[in-house]
Design an enzyme around this catalytic site. Structure first.
Site, mmCIF file in Angstrom:
data_model
loop_
_atom_site.group_PDB
_atom_site.id
_atom_site.type_symbol
_atom_site.label_atom_id
_atom_site.label_comp_id
_atom_site.label_asym_id
_atom_site.label_seq_id
_atom_site.Cartn_x
_atom_site.Cartn_y
_atom_site.Cartn_z
ATOM 1 N N HIS A 1 13.133 16.469 -27.122
ATOM 2 C CA HIS A 1 13.584 15.812 -25.900
ATOM 3 C C HIS A 1 12.944 16.611 -24.762
ATOM 4 O O HIS A 1 13.532 17.541 -24.243
ATOM 5 C CB HIS A 1 15.111 15.866 -25.828
ATOM 6 C CG HIS A 1 15.672 15.138 -24.652
ATOM 7 N ND1 HIS A 1 16.186 13.877 -24.761
ATOM 8 C CD2 HIS A 1 15.783 15.488 -23.363
ATOM 9 C CE1 HIS A 1 16.610 13.477 -23.570
ATOM 10 N NE2 HIS A 1 16.378 14.447 -22.714
ATOM 11 N N ARG B 1 12.709 1.755 -22.948
ATOM 12 C CA ARG B 1 12.943 0.303 -23.008
ATOM 13 C C ARG B 1 13.148 -0.282 -21.612
ATOM 14 O O ARG B 1 12.698 -1.397 -21.343
ATOM 15 C CB ARG B 1 14.132 0.006 -23.921
ATOM 16 C CG ARG B 1 13.790 0.280 -25.390
ATOM 17 C CD ARG B 1 14.976 0.148 -26.312
ATOM 18 N NE ARG B 1 15.568 -1.161 -26.218
ATOM 19 C CZ ARG B 1 16.877 -1.389 -26.340
ATOM 20 N NH1 ARG B 1 17.721 -0.408 -26.543
ATOM 21 N NH2 ARG B 1 17.341 -2.606 -26.268
ATOM 22 N N THR C 1 22.467 15.464 -15.489
ATOM 23 C CA THR C 1 22.260 14.347 -16.422
ATOM 24 C C THR C 1 23.488 14.084 -17.294
ATOM 25 O O THR C 1 23.399 13.359 -18.262
ATOM 26 C CB THR C 1 21.059 14.628 -17.351
ATOM 27 O OG1 THR C 1 21.324 15.812 -18.103
ATOM 28 C CG2 THR C 1 19.774 14.775 -16.575
#
Length: 160
Positions: free
Chosen positions: A24, A2, A79
């Protein structure tokens, strides 16, 4: 996804609905067929706003989405901030019984048929309430099945 689309289309991320499904990682699928901006399908939005989003640009976006973790690790070393943010968002959604649609994984099936794949799911106070399957073209559906096979192969390998 997005965020990248937001910059490309010059609209807020809040106005974009688009999903990355499957594992993922390398076999994740960007489902262009169901992507929308302001309730308008992505292709129509691009025509109406005269914004070009050709296949080459879409492939670049897919590559950036699949490799985002590597870019984050290179820049920040790990991360865990993103993971912590996602977990906090998921917990908040459950605690508040928000019944939001989130792209999360849950194990479906048993034994060799078990599969945990990211799909849009309604999440509320008791966890996943329902699973949704967005509109996909045949290539996207095939890619999602391939991603599922990769997940299943690695899951079974891991547990052997």
């Amino acid at each position: 996804l997005r965020t990248i689309l937001s910059r490309q289309l010059s609209v807020s991320t809040q106005s974009i609905n688009a999903y990355v499904l499957g594992e993922h990682g390398d076999s994740s699928i960007v489902v262009w067929s169901s992507a929308s901006v302001g309730g308008i399908d992505l292709n129509t939005f691009c025509r109406q706003t005269k914004i070009s989003l050709p296949a080459t640009t879409r492939r670049t976006i897919e590559h950036r989405v699949r490799n985002a973790a590597y870019e984050i690790i290179q820049g920040r070393g790990a991360t865990w901030d993103g993971i912590a943010g996602a977990v906090a968002d998921l917990v908040r959604c459950i605690v508040r019984d928000e019944r939001r649609i989130l792209t999360v994984s849950t194990v479906d099936g048993l034994g060799a048929k078990a599969l945990a794949m990211s799909l849009p799911r309604v999440v509320g106070g008791c966890g996943v309430v329902s699973t949704l399957l967005p509109k996909m073209d045949s290539a996207e559906a095939t890619a999602l099945r391939r991603s599922g096979k990769i997940i299943r192969k690695n899951f079974i390998f891991f547990w052997k």
